[in-house]
Design a protein around this motif. Structure first.
Motif, PDB file in Angstrom:
ATOM      1  N   LEU A  20      34.293  41.141  40.719  1.00 12.98           N
ATOM      2  CA  LEU A  20      32.855  40.780  40.454  1.00 12.98           C
ATOM      3  C   LEU A  20      32.314  40.476  41.665  1.00 12.98           C
ATOM      4  O   LEU A  20      30.816  41.036  41.844  1.00 12.98           O
ATOM      5  CB  LEU A  20      32.691  39.430  39.446  1.00 12.98           C
ATOM      6  N   TYR A  21      32.476  39.483  42.685  1.00  9.11           N
ATOM      7  CA  TYR A  21      31.701  39.098  43.793  1.00  9.11           C
ATOM      8  C   TYR A  21      31.589  40.413  44.717  1.00  9.11           C
ATOM      9  O   TYR A  21      30.448  40.498  45.093  1.00  9.11           O
ATOM     10  CB  TYR A  21      32.389  38.155  44.330  1.00  9.11           C
ATOM     11  N   VAL A  22      32.259  41.095  44.791  1.00 13.43           N
ATOM     12  CA  VAL A  22      32.091  42.293  45.601  1.00 13.43           C
ATOM     13  C   VAL A  22      31.262  43.392  44.874  1.00 13.43           C
ATOM     14  O   VAL A  22      30.597  43.971  45.516  1.00 13.43           O
ATOM     15  CB  VAL A  22      33.569  43.063  46.000  1.00 13.43           C
ATOM     16  N   ASP A  23      31.656  43.677  43.661  1.00 10.99           N
ATOM     17  CA  ASP A  23      30.864  44.840  43.070  1.00 10.99           C
ATOM     18  C   ASP A  23      29.462  44.497  42.636  1.00 10.99           C
ATOM     19  O   ASP A  23      28.592  45.269  42.562  1.00 10.99           O
ATOM     20  CB  ASP A  23      31.808  45.241  41.502  1.00 10.99           C
ATOM     21  N   TYR A  24      29.346  43.158  42.572  1.00 12.75           N
ATOM     22  CA  TYR A  24      27.772  42.685  42.333  1.00 12.75           C
ATOM     23  C   TYR A  24      27.021  43.110  43.509  1.00 12.75           C
ATOM     24  O   TYR A  24      25.985  43.770  43.278  1.00 12.75           O
ATOM     25  CB  TYR A  24      27.668  41.122  42.087  1.00 12.75           C
TER      26      TYR A  24
END
Length: 739
Positions: free
Chosen positions: A502-506
Motif C-alpha cells: 500500500l505505502y509504495v503503490d499509493y
C-alpha cells in the motif's frame, strides 16, 4: 615436450592450472569510475566477483592506477562481512546492515549478488548514464545499479531496478536506492527536523559508531517531522566556503529511511530508500521494481558551492519550467478563510490589480453542496462549486478576474476526503481505512486509495474537469493535509495483493495521475502544498513548478526557514507570501517574501495609503530583480544562527548584476547591528559596481551613499555595510556593473 612423456598427473596439473586462471579468484578486476568534474567514486570487483566501493575523493587521472586502489586498505572482514559492498545483500556472507533483503518464491531468504556486466552511455557532453548488472548465481534474480552523472554540476542521481524470473512472487523486504561508502575520517551529519510551523530545523551531529536513522512513516508525504534532505561534511563541521561536502535528498514523496552507519573501522556506510516499515513489497515474476532516486551534489569548497550546484541542476534538469517565469499572486486564504461569497471574491480582484500582482488565487472553501465546505470538517471529495457561495460558478470568476487584468487560480485537495461528504457515502471502498477499527482523522479527513485505478481516474478527473470547463484557468494549488492512519486498501484486498504494497503503490499511483495531467496540461503552473509545508522533493518537482515551505509566514521565522530550504532548492521553487503574521513592519515582510516567488495573503483594502504605495513600488521593483533571485547564483553571506543579522546575495551568471537582502534578526543588545561590513561573494573582482538601496518605504530616505562605485575585488574582501539597525531592520541592495 615429448607427448609420450606426459603422464596422467601432468594432464591433471595442466587442467588445474587453466581452471585456476579462469576462476573468479584469478579473474582480472573490473573497475568502474563514477566521476564528476571534481569527484570520483571507484567501484571494483573483488576475487569473488562482488562489487565494492574502493575509493571516494578527487579524480585519479591515471586510469592504469585505478586497479591498485583496493590494495591500499587493510581491513579484517572475517567477523562482519564486506562493509564496502556497492549494494549489500542479506542472508549469505554479509552480517552488516543490508541494502536489499528478499524472500524468494521458495521461501529461502538468502541473496548473493555478483557482477555480470556494465555499460556506459554518454547522453551529452555533460551527462553520463552508467548501468551495472548484478545477478544471484543460484536464483534467477537480478539488480541493475544506475548512476546518472552530471559532470559540470558535480551531481549524481542514483537508483536501482530489481527484477526476477522465479516461479512466483518474491517478497522484497528491503530495497534501498543507494548504498554509499566513505573511508574518510570523521563525519558530520546535518539533518532537518521539525513539526507543524517549525519545519526544516537543522541539527548537526558528529556521527559516532552505530547507526543514525532519519525516517518517516507518514505515507502521503515526507517532510513534516523529519525530511529526506541531509548534509554530510567530511573531517570537520559543515562550512559555507570550505571543506568536502555532500548535499543529498531521497526523491520520494512518501515514507523514507536514511541510515548513516559508522562501522567498526570508523568508515561511513549510507543506505537510503523507501522505508521498509510495513512495506514488504510483493514483486511478480518478470516485473521490474524501480526504486526512487538518491540525488546528491558534491563540493570540495563548502556547502555554498554544493547548494549552488544542486540549484543549477534543479533549474536545468528537474524542476518543471525551472528556467522559466513565475506568477505573483494574491491569495484570499488569510483574508477570508472559509467565509466568503461570490461578491466578496470579485471585490478582491481590483485590489490584486491595484498592487500589481499577476494572479488571484481562490483558496479552500469553494465547493460542496449537500455538505458545504464552510470549515474543514466537510465537503472534501465533492468538487462541485457551492451554489450558495458561487451561484455563477468558477467560470464567472475567471471572466471577472480577466476583466480586472489578472489571471485566476484555484485550490484543490484531490487525494483527500471528509467522512462528511457525498464521496464518502458513495465510495467507502475508495478510502484508506481499517474496516475493523475506529476511523482516525487528521484535520477531520482521510486519504483516498490511489492504489486503485478508479480512484486515480477520479483524481485526474477533478483537475481535468476544472480545465475543460475553464480553459483559461491559470494556476492550481494542490494541497495535502492528512497522513495515512489505519493503513488498509480494499482494492488491494480484492486483487489478492498484500497490504504491505500500500505505502509504495499509493505514491506510485499519485505519480501516475500527475504523469497523465502533465501529458495533457504540460505548462500550467502548479503549487505543491501541504499543511505546514512538508511536501517537496525532486520527484514531485517534475510535475510542480513550486512548493509551499510552511504555514509559518511570520517573516522573522521565514528568514531561517528559507535559509535552510535554500541548501536544497532554488528560490524559484519556494512560495513566499506576505501575511499579517508577526509584529514586523510591512516592508520587512515584503522584503523577506521577495527572496523567492512572491505572493500576498492580505486584504489590500486594509492597507494604509503609504503601505499601498509601498506594495505597488515593491512589486514593481521585484519585477526588475526577480530573475536574479530565481536564476542567479545564491550566496549565504551572514548566518542568522550565529549573528545579529542575516545576509543573502543573488548574482547573475555573467556577474553584471546582484541583489543583497539584509535583515535584523536579533535586537536584544545591539542598537547598531551591522558593526562590521558584509563581505560579498560571486562578483567579478575586475569589474566596477554601483550600489543602491531599493524597496525604501515612502518618505524614509536611505542612510547609504547612493551609486558610489566599488571594485568587485574591494566588495569581496573589504565588503560593504548595509547599516541594518533598529530603525532599518530590512535593507535590500541592488548592485549593477558600471562600464
Amino acid at each position: 615436450m615429448n607427448r609420450k612423456h606426459i603422464t596422467r598427473f601432468d594432464y591433471l596439473l595442466i587442467l588445474y592450472f587453466f581452471t585456476f586462471l579462469l576462476s573468479p579468484s584469478f579473474a582480472q578486476k573490473v573497475t568502474i569510475p563514477i566521476a564528476t568534474a571534481d569527484h570520483m567514486f571507484l567501484l571494483q570487483t573483488d576475487n569473488q566477483n562482488r562489487l565494492r566501493t574502493v575509493y571516494f575523493g578527487k579524480p585519479i587521472e591515471n586510469e592504469s592506477e585505478w586497479e591498485s586502489v583496493s590494495s591500499l586498505s587493510k581491513y579484517d572482514e572475517n567477523n562482519s562481512g564486506i562493509y564496502n559492498n556497492a549494494y549489500t545483500p542479506a542472508g549469505t556472507w554479509n552480517l552488516s546492515d543490508p541494502a536489499i533483503q528478499v524472500k524468494h518464491a521458495d521461501g529461502n531468504t538468502s541473496l548473493e549478488l555478483k557482477y555480470v556486466s556494465h555499460k556506459q552511455e554518454q547522453l551529452d557532453g555533460n551527462v553520463t548514464l552508467i548501468n551495472i548488472l548484478l545477478k544471484d548465481p543460484v536464483y534467477p534474480f537480478e539488480v541493475n545499479l544506475y548512476y546518472k552523472v552530471w559532470k559540470n554540476e558535480n551531481l549524481v542521481e542514483q537508483w536501482v531496478a530489481i527484477k526476477h524470473n522465479e516461479s512466483n512472487p518474491v517478497l522484497l523486504q528491503k530495497y534501498a536506492s543507494a548504498n554509499l561508502f566513505f573511508s574518510n575520517k570523521d563525519f558530520y551529519l546535518t539533518s532537518f527536523q521539525g513539526e507543524y510551523l517549525k519545519e526544516m530545523q537543522p541539527i548537526e551531529n558528529k556521527l559516532e559508531q552505530g547507526i543514525k536513522t532519519i525516517d518517516s512513516k507518514l505515507g502521503t508525504r515526507a517532510m513534516l517531522m523529519q525530511t529526506p534532505n541531509f548534509m554530510i561534511s567530511f573531517g570537520h563541521p559543515a562550512s559555507e566556503t570550505e571543506g568536502t561536502v555532500l548535499l543529498g535528498q531521497l526523491a520520494w514523496s512518501g515514507s523514507f529511511k536514511l541510515d548513516f552507519e559508522i562501522d567498526s573501522n570508523k568508515n561511513l556506510r549510507l543506505i537510503t530508500g523507501i522505508n521498509p516499515f510495513a512495506s514488504e513489497y510483493s514483486l511478480a515474476p518478470n516485473k521490474t521494481f524501480t526504486t526512487p532516486s538518491l540525488i546528491y551534489a558534491l563540493s570540495n569548497n563548502g556547502v555554498g558551492e554544493a547548494s549552488r550546484n544542486l540549484q543549477d541542476w534543479a533549474r536545468k534538469y528537474r524542476v518543471l519550467d525551472g528556467q522559466g517565469e513565475r506568477l505573483t499572486l494574491l491569495n484570499n486564504w488569510e483574508a477570508t478563510y472559509f467565509d466568503f461569497n461570490e461578491n466578496k471574491i470579485v471585490g478582491l480582484f481590483k485590489g490584486a490589480k491595484d498592487i500589481g500582482v499577476d494572479l488571484f488565487l481562490l483558496d479552500d472553501g469553494w465547493f460542496g453542496n449537500k455538505y458545504p465546505r464552510n470549515n474543514d470538517d466537510a465537503g472534501l471529495g465533492d468538487w462541485q462549486e457551492n451554489k450558495k457561495k458561487l451561484p455563477h460558478g468558477i467560470g464567472y470568476l475567471v471572466k471577472e478576474a480577466k476583466k480586472e487584468g489578472v489571471k485566476f487560480g484555484i485550490w484543490i485537495e484531490p487525494e483527500m476526503v471528509n467522512p462528511k461528504s457525498e464521496l464518502y457515502e458513495k465510495h467507502l471502498d475508495w478510502v484508506i481505512r481499517q474496516p475493523q477499527r475506529p476511523e482516525i482523522y487528521y484535520r477531520n479527513q482521510m486519504v483516498l486509495d490511489l492504489t486503485n485505478p478508479e480512484v486515480q481516474d477520479f483524481v485526474f478527473g477533478i483537475v481535468d474537469d476544472l480545465f475543460v470547463k475553464n480553459p483559461e484557468l491559470a494556476f492550481i494549488k494542490w494541497d495535502c493535509n492528512a497522513v495515512i492512519f489505519n493503513a488498509y486498501s480494499e482494492y488491494l484486498h480484492k486483487q489478492g495483493i498484500p497490504q504491505s504494497n500500500l505505502y509504495v503503490d499509493y505514491v506510485k499511483g499519485l505519480y501516475s495521475v500527475l504523469e497523465r495531467l502533465r501529458a495533457k496540461y504540460p505548462k500550467v503552473p502548479m503549487m505543491l502544498c501541504s499543511g505546514g509545508g512538508g511536501r517537496a522533493d525532486y520527484e514531485f518537482l517534475k510535475y510542480f513548478t513550486e512548493f509551499w515551505p510552511s504555514d509559518d509566514t511570520e517573516p522573522l521565522e521565514r528568514i531561517f526557514l528559507q535559509w535552510n530550504y535554500s541548501y536544497f532548492f532554488p528560490s524559484i521553487t519556494t512560495d513566499n507570501h506576505v501575511t499579517d503574521w508577526g509584529k514586523q513592519p510591512l516592508k520587512f515582510r515584503v522584503d523577506v517574501a521577495s527572496m523567492g516567488k512572491l505572493g500576498f495573503d492580505i486584504v489590500t483594502d486594509h492597507l494604509s495609503p503609504k503601505d499601498r504605495i509601498f506594495c505597488k513600488q515593491a512589486i514593481s521593483n521585484y519585477q526588475t530583480f526577480k530573475n536574479i533571485v530565481w536564476h542567479g547564483n545564491q550566496y549565504r553571506l551572514v548566518d542568522p544562527y550565529k549573528n545579529d543579522i542575516a545576509s543573502i546575495m543573488y548574482v547573475t551568471k555573467d556577474k553584471s548584476r546582484a541583489v543583497v537582502f539584509n535583515y535584523l534578526v536579533n535586537n536584544r543588545f545591539n542598537i547598531t547591528a551591522t558593526k562590521r561590513p558584509v563581505v560579498f561573494n560571486g562578483l567579478d573582482k575586475n569589474k566596477k559596481y554601483s550600489i543602491k538601496e531599493i524597496n525604501l518605504y515612502p518618505d524614509i530616505p536611505s542612510t547609504l551613499e547612493q551609486n558610489k562605485v566599488y571594485s568587485g575585488d574591494f566588495l569581496m574582501k573589504a565588503g560593504y555595510n548595509p547599516d541594518v539597525n533598529l530603525k532599518r531592520t530590512s535593507v535590500i541592495l541592488e548592485i549593477n556593473e558600471v562600464k
